[in-house]
Design an enzyme around this catalytic site. Sequence first.
Site, PDB file in Angstrom:
ATOM      1  CD  GLU A 180      53.522  75.312  -0.328  1.00  0.00           C
ATOM      2  OE1 GLU A 180      52.779  75.609   0.615  1.00  0.00           O
ATOM      3  OE2 GLU A 180      54.071  74.207  -0.427  1.00  0.00           O
ATOM      4  CD  GLU A 386      58.175  73.592   0.829  1.00  0.00           C
ATOM      5  OE1 GLU A 386      57.219  73.001   1.381  1.00  0.00           O
ATOM      6  OE2 GLU A 386      58.339  74.826   0.878  1.00  0.00           O
TER       7      GLU A 386
HETATM    8  C1  GBH Z   1      54.492  73.608   2.813  1.00  0.00           C
HETATM    9  O1  GBH Z   1      53.148  73.877   2.859  1.00  0.00           O
HETATM   10  C2  GBH Z   1      55.203  74.847   3.240  1.00  0.00           C
HETATM   11  O2  GBH Z   1      55.839  75.477   2.161  1.00  0.00           O
HETATM   12  C3  GBH Z   1      56.146  74.633   4.370  1.00  0.00           C
HETATM   13  O3  GBH Z   1      56.512  75.858   4.923  1.00  0.00           O
HETATM   14  C4  GBH Z   1      55.522  73.714   5.377  1.00  0.00           C
HETATM   15  O4  GBH Z   1      56.272  73.614   6.549  1.00  0.00           O
HETATM   16  C5  GBH Z   1      55.385  72.368   4.728  1.00  0.00           C
HETATM   17  O5  GBH Z   1      54.718  72.440   3.502  1.00  0.00           O
HETATM   18  C6  GBH Z   1      54.708  71.330   5.590  1.00  0.00           C
HETATM   19  O6  GBH Z   1      53.394  71.690   5.867  1.00  0.00           O
HETATM   20  O7  GBH Z   1      43.672  70.815   3.750  1.00  0.00           O
HETATM   21  O8  GBH Z   1      42.741  71.205   1.572  1.00  0.00           O
HETATM   22  O9  GBH Z   1      43.621  73.052   2.851  1.00  0.00           O
HETATM   23  C7  GBH Z   1      52.295  72.840   2.479  1.00  0.00           C
HETATM   24  C8  GBH Z   1      50.905  73.321   2.645  1.00  0.00           C
HETATM   25  C9  GBH Z   1      49.720  71.291   2.852  1.00  0.00           C
HETATM   26  C10 GBH Z   1      48.714  73.268   1.968  1.00  0.00           C
HETATM   27  C11 GBH Z   1      48.508  70.509   2.466  1.00  0.00           C
HETATM   28  C12 GBH Z   1      47.551  72.457   1.573  1.00  0.00           C
HETATM   29  C13 GBH Z   1      46.184  70.598   2.265  1.00  0.00           C
HETATM   30  C14 GBH Z   1      45.146  71.410   1.646  1.00  0.00           C
HETATM   31  N1  GBH Z   1      49.918  72.477   2.066  1.00  0.00           N
HETATM   32  N2  GBH Z   1      47.372  71.375   2.497  1.00  0.00           N
HETATM   33  S1  GBH Z   1      43.700  71.637   2.541  1.00  0.00           S
END
Ligand code: GBH
Length: 486
Positions: A180, A386
Amino acid sequence: ESTESTESTGSFPSGFLWGTATAAYQIEGAAREDGRTPSIWDTFSRTPGKVLGGDTGDVAADHYHRMPGDVRMMADLGMGAYRFSVSWPRVQPGGRGPACERGLDFYRALADELLAAGITPSLTLYHWDLPQELEAPSLGGSATGGGWPERDTAYRFAEYAGLVAEALGDRVELWTTLNEPWCSAFLGYASGVHAPGRTDPVAALRAAHHLNLAHGLAAQALRAALPARARIGVSLNPSAVRPLTQSPGDLDARRRIDALANRIFTGPMLTGAYPSDLFADTAHLTDWSFVRDGDEATAGGQLDTLGINYYAPAVVSAPDDTAKGSGHDGHGGGDHSPWPGSESVVFHRPPGELTAMDWSVDPTGLYDLLMRYAREAPGVALMITENGAAYDDKPAADGTVHDPDRIRYLHGHLTEVRRAMRDGADVRGYFLWSLMDNFEWAYGYSKRFGAVYVDYGTQERTPKSSARWYGRVARTGVLPRPVPDE
Ligand code: GBH
């Protein structure tokens, strides 16, 4: 009708990889052992106010000391694969120089335990734990630094990749460069809700570019060091972004977020070029002169596998929409936007039930992404690296943990994976996030994504009902219908 049972009980091809995923900083603990130096997440989590409850990964799920038991647990559940990440500052303290053999020994032992248990290891080189010295040497180092906004970090990453490949190339066939990069760049350097917590939109765009470059250089280093059978990939968190309406303004908002969330990485990585609308949307911030001739080509054409991490879709509208403020802000919880140049795009709560993260449950977003990248990345295998959900899991009086919401979430998403495969997507595997409850970044230990419950007081592991359900799916390759209520 007669086809009902075969059509709706998804039966997956043999050889499909069924696994779970974790990341080093989220589970290992042992933050000061065996030569490991601090990463940006140690620094960030130890800074008051950055992580909910003041939680850190110092102990986490103590996986560093409990690894053999954790692998046995995976085997008992019937898992076929396991995606883990390597802690860069554990195997190359400070982010440069020679390898730390004690650090590498841990991952050699992990790979050996997995192989002995018949579990396919899948190794991610970078899941957000940049050695602190590469970010800010003033906090203890002497090297030049500056983190991902600086070009040198990409070269450091390629060197680290080569060193891990030399050590583990005989045991591991599935390699992922970055997890990511959107989060590393825009949550780390623009919104600041992730380490290192900087809030500079131009630094974030520079970081995104150097992550693309790092991916390309690392893939080259891996190819040079690994046997030909190795498969190289990257894990992106592409946004399934939808316009609120079909109005020109909402469609333009969708295009902007698609550029900043998705095409900023898939442009270079899949086609060897940034999309020109991204440059136009950010021209008032930077001229992108940090992109040198050949960089985009270096990032491109390296992928055997595209890893997709998916949780929830996004819905956006033009800045002046009257529904402004209705729900999800798209800012990852901070006051600073993670969307340089498109700060005023409005994020709306998508339809669907919410998980404990307040993310909507909508499996069709996963279908849409798989079909999109099947089309945009022909010849590249797809992997769901994931997918999962946090719920407020609590042990019952008898100690068991029942999480029917998570079973429904998984069932719904796996149904869409199967549908995409029937419609032509070349999907090779699925990794549930996460094997066990862990340090959920800015949320600390308050959010539980695990198939296995962790009691952080005793470090006792208890498989939730979803772990048993998913283990059955993994062993049989069949998605049962209806969803059992357990
Ligand atoms: C993943 O990130 C990670 O790889 C992992 O380590 C983590 O534990 C898992 O998911 C659960 O969170 O609100 O518009 O900024 C996911 C991260 C989640 C990033 C949703 C963007 C919403 C975008 N993403 N998030 S915003």
